[in-house]
Write a protein that holds these residues in place. Structure first.
Motif, mmCIF file in Angstrom:
data_model
loop_
_atom_site.group_PDB
_atom_site.id
_atom_site.type_symbol
_atom_site.label_atom_id
_atom_site.label_comp_id
_atom_site.label_asym_id
_atom_site.label_seq_id
_atom_site.Cartn_x
_atom_site.Cartn_y
_atom_site.Cartn_z
ATOM 1 N N VAL A 139 -1.956 1.273 -6.979
ATOM 2 C CA VAL A 139 -1.079 1.979 -6.035
ATOM 3 C C VAL A 139 -0.373 3.135 -6.754
ATOM 4 C CG1 VAL A 139 0.985 1.781 -4.581
ATOM 5 C CG2 VAL A 139 -0.739 -0.036 -4.543
ATOM 6 N N ALA A 140 0.124 2.844 -7.968
ATOM 7 C CA ALA A 140 0.823 3.886 -8.734
ATOM 8 C C ALA A 140 -0.106 5.055 -9.055
ATOM 9 C CB ALA A 140 1.385 3.289 -10.025
ATOM 10 N N ARG A 180 0.827 -1.223 0.000
ATOM 11 C CA ARG A 180 0.000 0.000 0.000
ATOM 12 C C ARG A 180 0.854 1.263 0.000
ATOM 13 N NH1 ARG A 180 -4.310 -1.131 4.789
ATOM 14 N NH2 ARG A 180 -5.813 0.208 3.714
ATOM 15 N N ARG A 181 2.011 1.190 0.676
ATOM 16 C CA ARG A 181 2.901 2.363 0.713
ATOM 17 C C ARG A 181 3.788 2.450 -0.522
ATOM 18 N NH1 ARG A 181 3.607 0.972 6.453
ATOM 19 N NH2 ARG A 181 5.460 -0.185 5.856
ATOM 20 N N PRO A 223 -5.569 -0.172 -2.692
ATOM 21 C CA PRO A 223 -6.219 -1.424 -3.125
ATOM 22 C C PRO A 223 -6.858 -2.206 -1.987
ATOM 23 C CG PRO A 223 -3.886 -1.337 -3.762
ATOM 24 C CD PRO A 223 -4.112 -0.266 -2.751
ATOM 25 N N GLY A 224 -6.679 -1.779 -0.748
ATOM 26 C CA GLY A 224 -7.364 -2.450 0.351
ATOM 27 C C GLY A 224 -6.407 -3.033 1.373
ATOM 28 N N PRO A 225 -6.972 -3.471 2.495
ATOM 29 C CA PRO A 225 -6.145 -3.926 3.626
ATOM 30 C C PRO A 225 -5.363 -5.210 3.369
ATOM 31 C CG PRO A 225 -8.490 -4.235 4.071
ATOM 32 C CD PRO A 225 -8.405 -3.443 2.819
ATOM 33 N N LEU A 226 -5.691 -5.911 2.286
ATOM 34 C CA LEU A 226 -4.928 -7.122 1.955
ATOM 35 C C LEU A 226 -4.152 -6.922 0.649
ATOM 36 C CD1 LEU A 226 -7.617 -9.830 2.864
ATOM 37 C CD2 LEU A 226 -5.485 -9.376 4.085
#
Lengths: 99, 493
Positions: B64-65, B18-19, B70-73
């Motif tokens: 992400v880009a 995510r980061r 996209p969510g916690p998983l």
């Protein structure tokens, strides 16, 4: 017991017929031995109480969804996995003689 | 470096993706490399979905880009037991009768984890139609235990447990009808959760015994299982038995509960009947040590008796085989799956298709289920089982009145040798002695690792809670993990 006694070869054969299940002779023999032990285990339970309405309700009743027409699987997708199909349906051997 | 990624938690991996510190593709390729390296010794997967997974991971990276979350998983590789449908991916329940079956829909549980960013890496082995406790009845052959490849991984979700324990995936989905998530989790040394009946949708789960079946996650920690459960739970209009819990599933209650976990002031119920029936002394010792650790962490232990302990397995055998004989009637060679060659007539088509397509354990259960439901025996057998089920539920709920959870061994024995119980069905069924009650009663239960035997085999500790106390059960599990502080071990170097 009756003809459905699963401890006998005849009983296993009758149950297999009810279940539409072909068994080979070795399977039928092995199942007979196992069923005898299983039934002794099951018969260790106390007999059921006479009023089983509540128990038979099983898991709590859930709210059913509204009975509305909604999109569903298209016929071609429903048929896609069929071993044989014909005329927009599932093809099976003749059910009645002479068909 | 890539192998190190395979031992990171799902939470750590998702946070990095995510980061933008790791790409989902990089995470996926590391896990695919690990799977290729260990699968010849393990056999956890029945198929890898490499191309589908790459497309999904690339999409996560694109999002992400583009500044999206996209969510916690995000980018977490996920293994899926092969009795959960994934649209367009062969799904067989490890049975010849479903060979080649391509589902036209995806199970809600899989869809929800994918919507949270998980990437399906492949389909996992199981006992045929989830009927077994060793993953030896699979038409694909057995899965092996990662801690000792001469031993079983437990079952029926043996592939789900072995893949997580071996570092092929940090997260998998299993199903639990009588212990099929918890017992393999115990034998493989990971965490497995059977939620309260109705909490996770069964839509798209190939049915075995519908009043007992529940879908749940397996992971290496309670925190990762909680991460999955926050995405999984909640009502589903496509499953009439799915339930609305008395808390808000959207508020991420599992993550919150695990973050605040503590055993201080909590009460755990110890069932003497379970300890007495623990056949293996090393399992009993590991469980007793865990109870000591819980006490030192501030938990109170209270003895609670379960008088119905011996009724659970016979009741389970009656109810589950009755439901299985009905559920498996749909496999008849007409609408999907395998069909026998050149049937003489319709009866011959049904009987030979089923005779050729089902394995021995499945046939055994269909025959028993047909018997207990048959006219003349229904009252003496089926109703007797239902009455015992009622007693088991009442007994468990009463035991849970004064404690936060029941605690004890998940399985009476550690992983047993391949073939050791295969020809003795009653010996195989008896390993579920502590796990079937939660299914009969519809209660949440989990297994977490609590130690190892001298031979290096994992031992699992089971927690059972009140209906819908699932978040609290995960918090107790997390508290026990902290209290136990087990050293990190990795199988299959």
């Amino acid at each position: 017991m009756t003809e459905l006694d699963p401890r006998t070869p005849e009983g296993i054969a009758a149950l297999a017929r009810l279940a539409r299940l072909a068994l080979d002779p070795e399977e039928a023999r092995a199942f007979g031995d196992h069923m005898g032990r299983m039934l002794r285990w099951i018969e260790s339970l106390p007999p059921a109480r006479p009023d089983l309405g509540e128990a038979l309700a099983g898991p709590p009743r859930r709210t059913l969804r509204a009975d509305r027409v909604r999109p569903s699987l298209p016929p071609e997708e429903s048929l896609a996995g069929a071993p044989e199909r014909a005329a927009g349906g599932f093809r099976v051997p003749a059910v009645l003689p002479g068909e | 470096m890539s192998d190190a990624l395979c031992w990171q938690s799902a939470g750590t991996l998702a946070a990095a993706v995510r980061r933008g510190e790791r790409s989902a593709v990089e995470v996926l390729e590391a896990h695919l490399d690990r799977a290729r390296a260990v699968e010849p010794r393990l056999g956890a997967f029945v198929r890898l979905c490499e191309e589908r997974a790459r497309r999904a991971a690339e999409e996560i990276d694109r999002r992400v880009a583009g500044g999206e979350d996209p969510g916690p998983l995000a980018g977490v590789p996920l293994g899926v037991k092969d009795n959960l449908c994934v649209r367009g991916v062969e799904t067989t329940a490890a049975s010849r009768i479903l060979s080649g079956y391509l589902p036209p829909y995806t199970a809600t549980a899989v869809a929800r984890l994918e919507a949270a960013g998980a990437v399906v890496l492949g389909k996992l082995n199981l006992d045929e139609f989830a009927m077994g406790s060793s993953t030896e009845t699979s038409a694909y052959g057995p899965t092996r235990n990662p801690w000792d490849p001469e031993r079983v991984p437990g079952g029926s979700s043996g592939g789900s447990a072995a893949s997580v324990a071996a570092g092929e995936v940090p997260l998998s989905l299993g199903s639990d009808t009588g212990g099929s998530i918890r017992q393999p989790a115990a034998l493989c040394g990971c965490v497995g959760v059977k939620p309260t009946y109705g909490l996770v949708s069964r839509y798209g789960l190939i049915a075995f015994a519908s009043s007992l079946d529940q879908v749940g996650p397996l992971a290496r920690t309670c925190a990762d299982a909680a991460l999955a459960l926050d995405a999984l739970v909640g009502p589903d209009p496509r499953d009439a038995t799915s339930a609305s819990p008395p808390w808000d599933p959207a508020a991420r209650p599992f993550a919150a509960a695990v973050a605040a976990a503590s055993l201080e002031g909590r009460t755990l119920g110890v069932v003497p009947e379970y300890l007495e029936r623990t056949a293996d002394p090393e399992v009993r010792t590991a469980v007793e040590k865990a109870l000591g650790a819980a006490e030192r962490a501030g938990a109170r232990l209270r003895e609670v008796s379960l008088r119905s302990a011996d009724e659970a397995i016979p009741a389970y055998q009656i109810v589950s085989t009755a439901e299985a004989s009905s559920n498996l009637a749909r496999y008849d060679g007409v609408r999907f799956g395998r069909r026998c060659a050149a049937p003489k007539d319709l009866e011959d088509l049904y009987a030979r298709t089923r005779g050729e397509g089902f394995g021995r354990e499945v046939k055994r259960r269909i025959v028993l289920g047909t018997f207990v439901l048959s006219s003349g025996f229904y009252e003496a057998y089926y109703l007797r089982g239902q009455d015992a089920r009622r007693r088991v539920r009442a007994d468990l709920l009463a035991a849970l009145d004064d404690v936060d959870a029941l605690v004890g061994p998940t399985s009476p024995v550690p992983a047993f040798r391949l073939g050791e119980r295969l020809d003795d069905p009653l010996a195989m069924y008896s390993v579920d002695v502590f796990s079937v009650s939660a299914n009969l009663a519809g209660l949440p239960a989990l297994s977490l690792p609590c130690g190892f035997t001298a031979a290096g085999l994992p031992v699992g500790l089971q927690l059972t809670g009140r209906p819908f106390a699932d978040p609290d059960l995960l918090a107790l599990g997390r508290g026990l993990e902290e209290a136990l502080a087990l050293p990190k071990r990795r199988p299959l170097p």
